[in-house]
Design a protein around this motif. Structure first.
Motif, mmCIF file in Angstrom:
data_model
loop_
_atom_site.group_PDB
_atom_site.id
_atom_site.type_symbol
_atom_site.label_atom_id
_atom_site.label_comp_id
_atom_site.label_asym_id
_atom_site.label_seq_id
_atom_site.Cartn_x
_atom_site.Cartn_y
_atom_site.Cartn_z
ATOM 1 N N ASP A 99 -1.917 -2.272 -4.275
ATOM 2 C CA ASP A 99 -0.647 -2.886 -4.697
ATOM 3 C C ASP A 99 -0.649 -4.375 -4.377
ATOM 4 O OD1 ASP A 99 0.470 -0.498 -5.590
ATOM 5 O OD2 ASP A 99 1.652 -0.141 -3.790
ATOM 6 N N LEU A 100 -1.007 -4.685 -3.131
ATOM 7 C CA LEU A 100 -1.048 -6.078 -2.679
ATOM 8 C C LEU A 100 -2.067 -6.886 -3.456
ATOM 9 C CD1 LEU A 100 -0.646 -8.488 -0.726
ATOM 10 C CD2 LEU A 100 -2.221 -7.345 0.849
ATOM 11 N N ARG A 128 3.235 2.327 -9.511
ATOM 12 C CA ARG A 128 2.572 1.459 -8.530
ATOM 13 C C ARG A 128 1.165 1.091 -9.003
ATOM 14 N NH1 ARG A 128 2.662 4.225 -2.785
ATOM 15 N NH2 ARG A 128 1.356 2.398 -2.376
ATOM 16 N N PRO A 129 0.799 -0.184 -8.954
ATOM 17 C CA PRO A 129 -0.575 -0.578 -9.315
ATOM 18 C C PRO A 129 -1.618 0.196 -8.516
ATOM 19 C CG PRO A 129 0.803 -2.522 -9.076
ATOM 20 C CD PRO A 129 1.626 -1.351 -8.619
ATOM 21 N N GLY A 130 -1.310 0.480 -7.251
ATOM 22 C CA GLY A 130 -2.265 1.148 -6.373
ATOM 23 C C GLY A 130 -2.607 2.561 -6.779
ATOM 24 N N CYS A 131 -1.795 3.164 -7.643
ATOM 25 C CA CYS A 131 -2.075 4.533 -8.078
ATOM 26 C C CYS A 131 -3.283 4.617 -9.015
ATOM 27 C CB CYS A 131 -0.843 5.135 -8.742
ATOM 28 S SG CYS A 131 0.477 5.560 -7.566
ATOM 29 N N VAL A 132 -3.862 3.480 -9.371
ATOM 30 C CA VAL A 132 -5.092 3.534 -10.179
ATOM 31 C C VAL A 132 -6.199 4.250 -9.412
ATOM 32 C CG1 VAL A 132 -4.572 1.463 -11.529
ATOM 33 C CG2 VAL A 132 -5.884 1.245 -9.413
ATOM 34 N N VAL A 133 -6.136 4.244 -8.087
ATOM 35 C CA VAL A 133 -7.174 4.930 -7.306
ATOM 36 C C VAL A 133 -7.132 6.433 -7.558
ATOM 37 C CG1 VAL A 133 -5.811 5.236 -5.178
ATOM 38 C CG2 VAL A 133 -8.296 5.105 -5.059
ATOM 39 N N ASP A 134 -5.950 6.982 -7.734
ATOM 40 C CA ASP A 134 -5.820 8.414 -8.019
ATOM 41 C C ASP A 134 -6.385 8.733 -9.402
ATOM 42 O OD1 ASP A 134 -4.061 9.287 -5.630
ATOM 43 O OD2 ASP A 134 -3.001 7.561 -6.448
ATOM 44 N N TYR A 135 -6.111 7.855 -10.346
ATOM 45 C CA TYR A 135 -6.646 8.036 -11.697
ATOM 46 C C TYR A 135 -8.173 8.000 -11.675
ATOM 47 C CZ TYR A 135 -7.971 6.984 -16.505
ATOM 48 O OH TYR A 135 -8.585 6.997 -17.746
ATOM 49 N N LYS A 148 8.675 -0.675 2.233
ATOM 50 C CA LYS A 148 8.562 -2.069 1.788
ATOM 51 C C LYS A 148 7.134 -2.476 1.509
ATOM 52 C CE LYS A 148 8.388 -4.288 6.387
ATOM 53 N NZ LYS A 148 9.028 -5.302 7.255
ATOM 54 N N PHE A 149 6.156 -1.715 2.055
ATOM 55 C CA PHE A 149 4.754 -2.085 1.886
ATOM 56 C C PHE A 149 4.176 -1.495 0.598
ATOM 57 C CE2 PHE A 149 5.326 -2.180 6.566
ATOM 58 C CZ PHE A 149 5.060 -3.533 6.767
ATOM 59 N N GLN A 150 4.804 -1.798 -0.501
ATOM 60 C CA GLN A 150 4.278 -1.367 -1.787
ATOM 61 C C GLN A 150 4.802 -2.288 -2.877
ATOM 62 O OE1 GLN A 150 5.944 2.676 -2.257
ATOM 63 N NE2 GLN A 150 7.288 1.894 -3.855
ATOM 64 N N ALA A 151 4.144 -2.225 -4.022
ATOM 65 C CA ALA A 151 4.653 -2.885 -5.224
ATOM 66 C C ALA A 151 4.920 -1.778 -6.230
ATOM 67 C CB ALA A 151 3.622 -3.871 -5.773
ATOM 68 N N PHE A 162 4.746 -9.709 0.203
ATOM 69 C CA PHE A 162 4.507 -8.266 0.149
ATOM 70 C C PHE A 162 4.985 -7.590 1.438
ATOM 71 C CE2 PHE A 162 1.628 -4.753 1.316
ATOM 72 C CZ PHE A 162 1.782 -3.894 0.225
ATOM 73 N N SER A 163 4.649 -8.179 2.581
ATOM 74 C CA SER A 163 4.979 -7.587 3.875
ATOM 75 C C SER A 163 6.483 -7.554 4.137
ATOM 76 C CB SER A 163 4.266 -8.356 4.999
ATOM 77 O OG SER A 163 2.869 -8.282 4.846
ATOM 78 N N LYS A 164 7.215 -8.395 3.433
ATOM 79 C CA LYS A 164 8.674 -8.420 3.565
ATOM 80 C C LYS A 164 9.361 -7.507 2.545
ATOM 81 C CE LYS A 164 8.622 -13.200 5.265
ATOM 82 N NZ LYS A 164 8.909 -14.625 4.905
ATOM 83 N N GLY A 165 8.549 -6.810 1.738
ATOM 84 C CA GLY A 165 9.122 -5.899 0.748
ATOM 85 C C GLY A 165 9.508 -6.564 -0.553
#
Length: 417
Positions: free
Chosen positions: A101-102, A204-211, A147-150, A136-139
């Motif tokens: 995400d970050l 979430r952009p980070g969910c590409v890892v699951d894909y 807060k630690f996500q986009a 990012f760290s501030k949400g």
């Protein structure tokens, strides 16, 4: 132009092929002269930096956004990511999602900041990275209790005002392309909401890892996964294609992203077979997409994901690498009436030639550096040559020649994307 041409221009293959063609047809170039004899000076300078900074060249980390999060005012990098991860009481896969995400957001914000902007003691890429990390760290990109996500809603809510506040923008601290950066994040939010296949229900952009883990071409080996680089590239190109400004070059109504026309390429294409011939004047770069790809691989390695075929990726067509070749006299602008630091738009043909020649020359420099060090491409991949060598060399020579601005020898007028 046909669908095969569209597929070709979005491929890694097209980047290397078409940029190399411009270097091997110097007589077709309209804006630059290539001085081959000067390449050896670049190689020696790159080697000197590698030997200065790394006792063992194999220990060089890859070129990725992670390095910018380690920015320091001294020679010792500051590890900001490890303590951040340690503060998260979640499993390894969720930590990876959060990092992705970050990294996605930070890479998309990593366009030229201009000579006047700074973030505390840092400027340019490092300043942009640290500003995005703090935000990012501030949400700043999250709409949930975590807060630690986009996520889609959080990204779509980013405004010019919130971006200016996060990046400490003011009259005395101007940042180039604030509106463009804001629009980029808003479009990322829209894309994350639209493509749940890649980004999950949360967007979430980070969910590409699951894909990627679940992809049919992914091979499970014990506690690790082996993924072809083309699979990650396809995700980056398909999932993020609508993030880029709609004003970019289009083919059959589809935005090509970082692809631009060049008359020298038009002439060369007439002599090619398909699909290169039908691509006509178009030269593919996909700089931010490649920068994103390089940057996403490192967090995913933490959970045992290995990528195969990374050597198909190219160097990055950006001003540090490109400036290196201009400052060392490998590339000489034919029009000498453009001022001390010529300015061009990204779509100007001179910039297209400059960027293409940069990519092709990076391959040559990397090969010669390996030969000098007695290493092969597996031991010293291009990503490591970029990190310890060319990108750093471009910055250091710029600082020496232009100490006031530390900027490149040719300025690209940025819109923040």
């Amino acid at each position: 132009m046909s669908t095969p041409t569209l597929t070709y221009l979005r491929s890694l293959q097209a980047i290397r092929e078409r940029t190399t063609l411009l270097l091997t047809h110097p007589d077709k170039l309209r804006h630059f002269t290539v001085v081959d004899s000067q390449i050896s000076d670049v190689v020696e300078f790159v080697l000197s930096l590698i030997k200065r900074d790394y006792k063992v060249p194999a220990d060089i980390p890859p070129h990725s956004r992670w390095r910018h999060f380690e920015a320091s005012t001294t020679a010792t990098p500051i590890d900001r990511i490890t303590p951040l991860m340690a503060s998260w009481d979640v499993d390894a896969t969720e930590k990876c999602r959060r990092l992705l995400d970050l990294f996605v957001v930070s890479v998309l914000l990593d366009a030229g900041a201009g000579d006047s902007w700074h973030y505390g003691d840092y400027a340019r890429s490092e300043g942009l990275a640290l500003a995005s990390l703090d935000w990012f760290s501030k949400g700043g990109f999250s709409s949930s209790g975590n807060k630690f996500q986009a996520d889609a809603a959080g990204l779509k809510s980013v405004s010019v005002e919130s971006l200016e506040a996060a990046f400490l923008v003011s009259v005395s601290n101007p940042l180039v392309g604030v509106e463009g950066r804001t629009s980029l994040l808003n479009r990322l939010g829209a894309v994350c909401a639209k493509y749940t296949l890649y980004f999950g229900k949360e967007g979430r952009p980070g969910c590409v890892v699951d894909y990627l883990i679940a992809h049919s071409n992914t091979i499970r080996v014990g506690d690790s996964w082996v993924i072809q680089i083309e699979t990650l590239w396809e995700v980056v190109m398909e999932a993020f294609s609508e993030v880029w400004p709609p004003t970019r070059t289009k083919l059959n109504g589809v935005s090509l992203g970082d692809v631009w026309p060049c008359e020298a390429m038009r002439e060369i294409s007439e002599e090619l077979s398909e699909p290169g011939k039908s691509a006509g004047p178009l030269v593919a770069f996909h700089k931010l997409s490649q920068w994103l790809t390089y940057s996403l691989m490192e967090p995913m390695a933490l959970i045992g994901i290995k990528f195969k075929g990374v050597d198909k990726m190219t160097g990055l067509a950006e001003y540090r690498n490109g400036g290196l070749f201009v400052d060392f006299g490998v590339l000489k602008l034919k029009d000498t009436n453009k001022g001390e630091v010529p300015k061009f738009h990204v779509h100007d043909e001179a910039v297209v030639e400059w960027r293409a020649l940069t990519i092709a020359l990076l391959d040559i420099v990397a090969e010669r550096v390996r030969d000098k060090l007695g290493m092969n491409v597996e031991e010293l991949p291009l990503a490591k040559v970029l990190e310890a060598g060319t990108w750093k060399a471009g910055r250091e020579i710029a600082k020496k020649i232009r100490p006031l601005t530390k900027g490149p020898p040719i300025e690209i007028i940025s819109d923040g994307t």
